[in-house]
Scaffold this motif. Structure first.
Motif, PDB file in Angstrom:
ATOM      1  N   SER A 109      52.394  55.790  22.019  1.00 20.50           N
ATOM      2  CA  SER A 109      52.916  55.439  20.697  1.00 20.50           C
ATOM      3  C   SER A 109      54.115  56.298  20.339  1.00 20.50           C
ATOM      4  CB  SER A 109      51.814  55.607  19.637  1.00 20.50           C
ATOM      5  OG  SER A 109      50.812  54.637  19.810  1.00 20.50           O
ATOM      6  N   VAL A 110      54.036  57.580  20.671  1.00 20.66           N
ATOM      7  CA  VAL A 110      55.198  58.448  20.441  1.00 20.66           C
ATOM      8  C   VAL A 110      56.396  57.935  21.232  1.00 20.66           C
ATOM      9  CG1 VAL A 110      56.126  60.766  20.760  1.00 20.66           C
ATOM     10  CG2 VAL A 110      53.811  60.473  19.896  1.00 20.66           C
ATOM     11  N   ALA A 111      56.155  57.562  22.492  1.00 20.74           N
ATOM     12  CA  ALA A 111      57.251  57.049  23.322  1.00 20.74           C
ATOM     13  C   ALA A 111      57.799  55.736  22.769  1.00 20.74           C
ATOM     14  CB  ALA A 111      56.755  56.846  24.755  1.00 20.74           C
ATOM     15  N   LEU A 112      56.913  54.864  22.288  1.00 18.02           N
ATOM     16  CA  LEU A 112      57.369  53.591  21.736  1.00 18.02           C
ATOM     17  C   LEU A 112      58.167  53.810  20.459  1.00 18.02           C
ATOM     18  CD1 LEU A 112      57.283  50.541  22.102  1.00 18.02           C
ATOM     19  CD2 LEU A 112      55.174  50.495  20.757  1.00 18.02           C
ATOM     20  N   GLY A 113      57.675  54.698  19.592  1.00 18.11           N
ATOM     21  CA  GLY A 113      58.424  55.023  18.388  1.00 18.11           C
ATOM     22  C   GLY A 113      59.760  55.659  18.713  1.00 18.11           C
ATOM     23  N   GLN A 114      59.771  56.503  19.724  1.00 22.18           N
ATOM     24  CA  GLN A 114      61.015  57.137  20.150  1.00 22.18           C
ATOM     25  C   GLN A 114      61.981  56.093  20.695  1.00 22.18           C
ATOM     26  OE1 GLN A 114      60.330  60.374  22.822  1.00 22.18           O
ATOM     27  NE2 GLN A 114      62.470  60.852  23.102  1.00 22.18           N
ATOM     28  N   ALA A 115      61.444  55.123  21.453  1.00 24.22           N
ATOM     29  CA  ALA A 115      62.292  54.074  22.007  1.00 24.22           C
ATOM     30  C   ALA A 115      62.945  53.258  20.906  1.00 24.22           C
ATOM     31  CB  ALA A 115      61.461  53.167  22.915  1.00 24.22           C
ATOM     32  N   ALA A 116      62.151  52.852  19.916  1.00 21.32           N
ATOM     33  CA  ALA A 116      62.717  52.096  18.802  1.00 21.32           C
ATOM     34  C   ALA A 116      63.733  52.935  18.038  1.00 21.32           C
ATOM     35  CB  ALA A 116      61.595  51.636  17.867  1.00 21.32           C
ATOM     36  N   ALA A 117      63.433  54.219  17.885  1.00 20.07           N
ATOM     37  CA  ALA A 117      64.319  55.093  17.106  1.00 20.07           C
ATOM     38  C   ALA A 117      65.658  55.305  17.794  1.00 20.07           C
ATOM     39  CB  ALA A 117      63.642  56.441  16.866  1.00 20.07           C
ATOM     40  N   VAL A 118      65.639  55.540  19.119  1.00 21.32           N
ATOM     41  CA  VAL A 118      66.918  55.771  19.798  1.00 21.32           C
ATOM     42  C   VAL A 118      67.775  54.506  19.788  1.00 21.32           C
ATOM     43  CG1 VAL A 118      66.074  57.643  21.252  1.00 21.32           C
ATOM     44  CG2 VAL A 118      65.904  55.301  22.076  1.00 21.32           C
ATOM     45  N   THR A 119      67.116  53.342  19.845  1.00 17.10           N
ATOM     46  CA  THR A 119      67.869  52.090  19.790  1.00 17.10           C
ATOM     47  C   THR A 119      68.510  51.898  18.425  1.00 17.10           C
ATOM     48  OG1 THR A 119      66.337  51.078  21.370  1.00 17.10           O
ATOM     49  CG2 THR A 119      67.735  49.598  20.106  1.00 17.10           C
ATOM     50  N   ILE A 120      67.703  52.031  17.382  1.00 15.01           N
ATOM     51  CA  ILE A 120      68.215  51.814  16.026  1.00 15.01           C
ATOM     52  C   ILE A 120      69.214  52.896  15.646  1.00 15.01           C
ATOM     53  CG2 ILE A 120      67.557  51.668  13.594  1.00 15.01           C
ATOM     54  CD1 ILE A 120      64.829  50.589  14.563  1.00 15.01           C
ATOM     55  N   ALA A 121      68.889  54.145  15.968  1.00 20.36           N
ATOM     56  CA  ALA A 121      69.804  55.234  15.641  1.00 20.36           C
ATOM     57  C   ALA A 121      71.115  55.101  16.408  1.00 20.36           C
ATOM     58  CB  ALA A 121      69.155  56.580  15.941  1.00 20.36           C
ATOM     59  N   GLY A 122      71.055  54.630  17.663  1.00 23.80           N
ATOM     60  CA  GLY A 122      72.273  54.421  18.426  1.00 23.80           C
ATOM     61  C   GLY A 122      73.168  53.371  17.802  1.00 23.80           C
ATOM     62  N   LEU A 123      72.563  52.270  17.362  1.00 25.36           N
ATOM     63  CA  LEU A 123      73.337  51.224  16.695  1.00 25.36           C
ATOM     64  C   LEU A 123      73.938  51.739  15.391  1.00 25.36           C
ATOM     65  CD1 LEU A 123      70.915  48.213  17.289  1.00 25.36           C
ATOM     66  CD2 LEU A 123      73.151  48.552  18.356  1.00 25.36           C
ATOM     67  N   LEU A 124      73.151  52.471  14.624  1.00 29.03           N
ATOM     68  CA  LEU A 124      73.628  52.979  13.335  1.00 29.03           C
ATOM     69  C   LEU A 124      74.745  54.001  13.506  1.00 29.03           C
ATOM     70  CD1 LEU A 124      70.235  53.375  11.409  1.00 29.03           C
ATOM     71  CD2 LEU A 124      72.018  51.661  11.008  1.00 29.03           C
ATOM     72  N   THR A 125      74.592  54.885  14.483  1.00 28.79           N
ATOM     73  CA  THR A 125      75.627  55.900  14.679  1.00 28.79           C
ATOM     74  C   THR A 125      76.919  55.286  15.201  1.00 28.79           C
ATOM     75  OG1 THR A 125      74.697  56.396  16.863  1.00 28.79           O
ATOM     76  CG2 THR A 125      74.036  57.809  15.034  1.00 28.79           C
ATOM     77  N   ASP A 126      76.818  54.286  16.071  1.00 28.91           N
ATOM     78  CA  ASP A 126      78.024  53.605  16.541  1.00 28.91           C
ATOM     79  C   ASP A 126      78.752  52.915  15.389  1.00 28.91           C
ATOM     80  OD1 ASP A 126      77.900  54.388  19.142  1.00 28.91           O
ATOM     81  OD2 ASP A 126      77.144  52.490  19.935  1.00 28.91           O
ATOM     82  N   HIS A 127      77.979  52.388  14.445  1.00 26.91           N
ATOM     83  CA  HIS A 127      78.571  51.599  13.358  1.00 26.91           C
ATOM     84  C   HIS A 127      78.992  52.460  12.170  1.00 26.91           C
ATOM     85  CE1 HIS A 127      78.593  48.824   9.854  1.00 26.91           C
ATOM     86  NE2 HIS A 127      79.127  47.982  10.738  1.00 26.91           N
ATOM     87  N   SER A 128      78.127  53.443  11.811  1.00 29.06           N
ATOM     88  CA  SER A 128      78.371  54.182  10.564  1.00 29.06           C
ATOM     89  C   SER A 128      78.346  55.697  10.709  1.00 29.06           C
ATOM     90  CB  SER A 128      77.330  53.767   9.511  1.00 29.06           C
ATOM     91  OG  SER A 128      77.354  52.376   9.304  1.00 29.06           O
ATOM     92  N   GLY A 129      78.185  56.216  11.914  1.00 23.09           N
ATOM     93  CA  GLY A 129      78.192  57.656  12.103  1.00 23.09           C
ATOM     94  C   GLY A 129      76.798  58.263  12.132  1.00 23.09           C
ATOM     95  N   SER A 130      76.758  59.560  12.404  1.00 23.39           N
ATOM     96  CA  SER A 130      75.479  60.246  12.597  1.00 23.39           C
ATOM     97  C   SER A 130      74.622  60.261  11.338  1.00 23.39           C
ATOM     98  CB  SER A 130      75.728  61.681  13.066  1.00 23.39           C
ATOM     99  OG  SER A 130      76.454  62.416  12.094  1.00 23.39           O
ATOM    100  N   HIS A 131      75.233  60.272  10.157  1.00 25.56           N
ATOM    101  CA  HIS A 131      74.446  60.335   8.925  1.00 25.56           C
ATOM    102  C   HIS A 131      73.536  59.121   8.801  1.00 25.56           C
ATOM    103  CE1 HIS A 131      76.392  63.904   7.358  1.00 25.56           C
ATOM    104  NE2 HIS A 131      77.565  63.392   7.682  1.00 25.56           N
ATOM    105  N   ALA A 132      74.016  57.963   9.220  1.00 25.38           N
ATOM    106  CA  ALA A 132      73.178  56.767   9.186  1.00 25.38           C
ATOM    107  C   ALA A 132      72.009  56.899  10.158  1.00 25.38           C
ATOM    108  CB  ALA A 132      74.017  55.530   9.507  1.00 25.38           C
ATOM    109  N   GLY A 133      72.248  57.516  11.316  1.00 28.86           N
ATOM    110  CA  GLY A 133      71.172  57.686  12.290  1.00 28.86           C
ATOM    111  C   GLY A 133      70.046  58.560  11.782  1.00 28.86           C
ATOM    112  N   PHE A 134      70.362  59.522  10.905  1.00 28.17           N
ATOM    113  CA  PHE A 134      69.331  60.421  10.384  1.00 28.17           C
ATOM    114  C   PHE A 134      68.382  59.733   9.394  1.00 28.17           C
ATOM    115  CE2 PHE A 134      72.280  63.989  11.589  1.00 28.17           C
ATOM    116  CZ  PHE A 134      71.403  64.605  12.465  1.00 28.17           C
ATOM    117  N   THR A 135      68.682  58.507   9.002  1.00 32.70           N
ATOM    118  CA  THR A 135      67.733  57.786   8.145  1.00 32.70           C
ATOM    119  C   THR A 135      66.527  57.278   8.930  1.00 32.70           C
ATOM    120  OG1 THR A 135      68.885  55.669   8.439  1.00 32.70           O
ATOM    121  CG2 THR A 135      69.587  57.068   6.590  1.00 32.70           C
ATOM    122  N   VAL A 136      66.656  57.214  10.248  1.00 31.99           N
ATOM    123  CA  VAL A 136      65.565  56.668  11.072  1.00 31.99           C
ATOM    124  C   VAL A 136      64.299  57.522  10.979  1.00 31.99           C
ATOM    125  CG1 VAL A 136      64.873  56.092  13.433  1.00 31.99           C
ATOM    126  CG2 VAL A 136      67.143  55.459  12.601  1.00 31.99           C
TER     127      VAL A 136
END
Length: 388
Positions: A320-347
């Motif tokens: 579950s930790v790995a699955l949550g981490q997988a979803a987080a790196v995907t979403i955070a990667g998309l957010l940081t590419d689009h809006s910067g690191s601050h958006a990624g920290f909302t994950v």
């Protein structure tokens, strides 16, 4: 070291955090899906029988992934290689915890929380060293050096651990194995609740990895990424030491809810911070809240699940930790590419808040199973009478 080395290598070869995060996410999802199966096989046939072939397959899968990344293979090929790299991750952590649970079962079960705290501290020591080492190798030696080292350490450490036969839990009898074949640890309601909650912990790890890497790139100092993540993990390690040294009067269910509440609260300011020292300090606060949640969750598993399915139960939490981490790196990667690191920290904030809501709703399932006590030779007594 696996996911952070993947992120750094694939971002270097593709120039995209989204692609790097998605590749790491494939690894995490694959591990989450396969880890419980590996744990169940370890319960049935013994840990060594699962561990030895697993470490060889993992090293081979990582070698293929490195080769494809350096050859600038298409994204689909990276995804195809990332899947077996995650599926073959040896589940050493759950196996160690299963050994502790077997050693402390019944007569010394009160020490399980201390053992879980000790394991959390040793785990977090690797989380302190691993990101720093991976970042230093990937940025200072070669982009693939982090993954090469991860594979080498997995083979060496996994082989040494597999050689420790005396501490391994006893393999169940054939009748117990037949019964376990039809019973999953996930059938225990409390395990399902904990598995959902541990997705939130994964969101912290994944969100912090990608967002810290993006933040250090934005400020022009990528080498400090490992230091910031190490500070975050150091907070986790420190709280594990303190947590294991305390004799708690409150039950584990209440402690788990308090830990998740603290984790969600500490994650809130991350997306507002622009100062590197302040981000490091706040990252340590977040880390301080993680160990109590992990330790209490594993302690509850020891009470909720019978020994025949315990390794599988631990791997559900790890998965579950790995699955949550997988979803987080995907979403955070998309957010940081689009809006910067601050958006990624909302994950991490969203993930931990959602996990807290789930735990509050399912808290009735986190009730320890009664220990089986057999009373032999019970004699019925007559009611007492007055005697002159």
């Amino acid at each position: 070291m696996l996911t952070i080395s993947m992120v750094l290598l694939i971002e270097h070869t593709t120039g995209s955090y989204a692609t790097a995060g998605a590749s790491a996410a494939v690894t995490g999802v694959s591990m989450a899906l396969c880890a419980p199966r590996a744990g169940r096989l370890a319960d049935r046939f013994g840990q060594r029988a699962v561990l030895v072939p697993g470490i060889a397959l993992h090293a081979a899968a990582v070698a293929v992934l490195i080769t494809l990344a350096l050859a600038h293979a298409p994204i689909w090929a990276l995804f195809a290689a990332a899947a077996p790299a995650g599926a073959t991750v040896p589940q050493v952590g759950p196996m160690v915890r299963s050994r502790w649970a077997a050693a402390l079962d019944q007569s010394r079960s009160s020490l399980m929380a201390t053992a879980a705290a000790f394991e959390s501290v040793t785990d977090e020591f690797t989380f302190v060293i691993g990101p720093v080492l991976a970042t230093a190798l990937c940025t200072g030696v070669h982009p693939a050096a982090g993954l090469v080292t991860e594979a080498a350490l997995t083979v060496i450490g996994g082989s040494l651990f597999a050689a420790q036969r005396r501490s391994a839990p006893r393999v169940q009898s054939s009748s117990a194995r037949d019964a376990a074949r039809h019973t999953s640890a996930l059938s225990v309601p409390g395990v399902r609740a904990l598995a959902v909650a541990f997705l939130g912990i994964g969101s912290v790890f994944g969100g912090m990895q990608v967002s810290l890497a993006a933040f250090t790139q934005e400020i022009g100092n990528p080498g400090i990424n490992g230091v910031l993540y190490g500070i975050f993990a150091a907070g986790n390690m420190l709280s594990g030491v303190v947590y294991g040294a305390i004799s708690w009067r409150r039950g584990p269910r209440l402690r788990l809810l308090a830990a998740y509440a603290g984790l969600a609260t500490a994650s809130f300011p991350l997306w507002l911070i622009s100062s590197t020292p302040l981000l490091g300090a706040m990252g340590m606060v977040v880390g301080l809240c993680i160990a109590p949640a992990i330790i209490t969750g594993y302690t509850l598993v020891e009470d909720l699940v019978p020994a025949a399915a315990r390794t599988e139960a631990f791997t559900w939490l790890t998965g579950s930790v790995a699955l949550g981490q997988a979803a987080a790196v995907t979403i955070a990667g998309l957010l940081t590419d689009h809006s910067g690191s601050h958006a990624g920290f909302t994950v991490p904030l969203i993930g931990t808040a959602a996990a807290l809501v789930v735990l509050l709703g399912l808290r009735g399932r986190l009730v320890s199973r009664p220990r089986g006590v057999v009373a032999g030779g019970v004699i019925g007594h007559r009611p007492p009478v007055a005697v002159d």
